[in-house]
Design an enzyme around this catalytic site. Sequence first.
Site, PDB file in Angstrom:
ATOM      1  N   ARG A  70       0.818  -1.219   0.000  1.00  0.00           N
ATOM      2  CA  ARG A  70       0.000   0.000   0.000  1.00  0.00           C
ATOM      3  C   ARG A  70       0.853   1.272   0.000  1.00  0.00           C
ATOM      4  NH1 ARG A  70      -5.099  -1.972   3.738  1.00  0.00           N
ATOM      5  NH2 ARG A  70      -6.435  -2.440   1.963  1.00  0.00           N
TER       6      ARG A  70
ATOM      7  N   LYS B 233     -16.705 -13.667   4.657  1.00  0.00           N
ATOM      8  CA  LYS B 233     -17.894 -12.817   4.824  1.00  0.00           C
ATOM      9  C   LYS B 233     -18.739 -12.786   3.548  1.00  0.00           C
ATOM     10  CE  LYS B 233     -15.291  -9.318   6.421  1.00  0.00           C
ATOM     11  NZ  LYS B 233     -13.941  -9.753   6.571  1.00  0.00           N
TER      12      LYS B 233
ATOM     13  N   GLY C  52      -6.953  -7.407   0.991  1.00  0.00           N
ATOM     14  CA  GLY C  52      -5.696  -7.615   1.705  1.00  0.00           C
ATOM     15  C   GLY C  52      -5.230  -9.059   1.691  1.00  0.00           C
TER      16      GLY C  52
ATOM     17  N   GLY D  41     -12.753  -4.158   0.462  1.00  0.00           N
ATOM     18  CA  GLY D  41     -14.144  -3.719   0.591  1.00  0.00           C
ATOM     19  C   GLY D  41     -14.510  -2.693  -0.466  1.00  0.00           C
TER      20      GLY D  41
HETATM   21  P1  AMP Z   1     -12.979 -12.177   3.676  1.00  0.00           P
HETATM   22  O1  AMP Z   1     -12.515 -10.954   4.413  1.00  0.00           O
HETATM   23  O2  AMP Z   1     -14.456 -12.342   3.695  1.00  0.00           O
HETATM   24  O3  AMP Z   1     -12.408 -12.241   2.279  1.00  0.00           O
HETATM   25  O4  AMP Z   1     -12.414 -13.419   4.490  1.00  0.00           O
HETATM   26  C1  AMP Z   1     -11.056 -13.705   4.609  1.00  0.00           C
HETATM   27  C2  AMP Z   1     -10.899 -14.803   5.628  1.00  0.00           C
HETATM   28  O5  AMP Z   1     -11.583 -15.957   5.194  1.00  0.00           O
HETATM   29  C3  AMP Z   1      -9.469 -15.241   5.848  1.00  0.00           C
HETATM   30  O6  AMP Z   1      -9.048 -14.801   7.123  1.00  0.00           O
HETATM   31  C4  AMP Z   1      -9.534 -16.758   5.767  1.00  0.00           C
HETATM   32  O7  AMP Z   1      -8.846 -17.417   6.811  1.00  0.00           O
HETATM   33  C5  AMP Z   1     -11.008 -17.027   5.870  1.00  0.00           C
HETATM   34  N1  AMP Z   1     -11.381 -18.316   5.286  1.00  0.00           N
HETATM   35  C6  AMP Z   1     -11.005 -18.821   4.101  1.00  0.00           C
HETATM   36  N2  AMP Z   1     -11.491 -20.064   3.927  1.00  0.00           N
HETATM   37  C7  AMP Z   1     -12.199 -20.365   5.033  1.00  0.00           C
HETATM   38  C8  AMP Z   1     -12.927 -21.504   5.460  1.00  0.00           C
HETATM   39  N3  AMP Z   1     -13.016 -22.591   4.705  1.00  0.00           N
HETATM   40  N4  AMP Z   1     -13.541 -21.461   6.667  1.00  0.00           N
HETATM   41  C9  AMP Z   1     -13.430 -20.352   7.433  1.00  0.00           C
HETATM   42  N5  AMP Z   1     -12.760 -19.248   7.095  1.00  0.00           N
HETATM   43  C10 AMP Z   1     -12.148 -19.242   5.898  1.00  0.00           C
END
Ligand code: AMP
Length: 396
Positions: free
Chosen positions: A37, A199, A353, A376
């Site tokens: 960044r 998320k 990120g 985001g």
């Molecule tokens: P996001 O900010 O929604 O893109 O989520 C990112 C997070 O998703 C990371 O910290 C990953 O560890 C988590 N993640 C990826 N795969 C999985 C999974 N199968 N179960 C739970 N968390 C996950």
Amino acid sequence: MNKLSLRDIEVKDKKVLVRVDFNVPLDDNCNITDDTRIRAALPSIKYLIENKAKLILVSHLGRPKGKVNEKMRLTPVGIRLGELLGVKVTKLNDCVGSEVEKEVDKLKSGDALLLENTRFHKEDKENDARFSQSMANLADIYVNDAFGTAHRAHASTVGIAMFVDKAACGFLMEKEIKALNKLTENPEKPFTLIMGGAKLADKIPVMEKLIDKIDTMLLGGGVAYTFCKAKNWIIGDSLVDEVSVEVAKEIITKMRKARVELHTPLDHVVVQKISEDAQTITTERGAVPAGWIGVDIGPQAIEEYETEIGLSKTVFWNGPVGIFEMDRFANGTIAIAKALANNEDAYTVVGGGDSIAAVNKAGVADKISHISTGGGASLEYLAGVELPGIAALTEK
Ligand code: AMP
């Protein structure tokens, strides 16, 4: 874009306050673990120094919740920036107040000053008018180059623009918007959307918005399991967003009608507890046993996704396809990063990120067409939301 650009204004001898996104990851000893960044903001910064502006940089870092937090000072950022620029960057201990005003008054043309973390003041997130005005009073011109925070209406991204004559768009912001527009304005087909992470609620609007543009959607990470559940598959104790199961069903139907190929992983790496030393097994799709949690996509899914990515001409990827922070569950995510890099004919965009970290971990950052500094923000922009940090800028 119809907003004033940094290129459009005379900056010589002017105090130019630039909101940058220096929200970099730090380790426990406050060492920067990824300076992407900071590097991304260099074009605007160098331009302003070369054109003899009096440069004032301002950013947030982490979530200090409105209080001074020694671990979230911008001091290491100032040092790193100085190294990258090869000039001294003076770092102050606040972003408003009489001490800051005194230092700003001492600035000479071509100098660079870095203010302290804006989020040490709760007024930043509250978009407080007096706080915005105090920051605005430091400068003649405001530039927003913080794409990663453009989806937030805070004092340093929106409020401040109300109190200056000119609020312009920085080079990084322009580059990000151009790169994302390329995805939605006549993307070369086939267009593949890869969605991972945890998320799902953040990703649904993008999936909905892009249904008519994409040919394929590849799902991984936690978000895949809500779709598996929507198909009545057995997902064991994997992450599921119960409130989104119905929406996932609707997306499945809409994508079928639009002839979008929707892929969920063919197999999963599963564990009974999420830890580096956990015993892993690989299960077929729809057969995750009770008590087991999906933590990565399996080898068959990796192979299928590599093929799909290889056939694509446009790819947008957001979110890791496994809990990649743990090396043992990073195989799928690293494979996706490499597959994107290997398809040199495609226009590839990575946002967020975690995906940036994965691309860096795989050592392929230079082979990706565009790495967005905003997770985001890129999702909201692609979902068609007007970003407040851009809306607040002066019209051309
Ligand atoms: P996001 O900010 O929604 O893109 O989520 C990112 C997070 O998703 C990371 O910290 C990953 O560890 C988590 N993640 C990826 N795969 C999985 C999974 N199968 N179960 C739970 N968390 C996950």
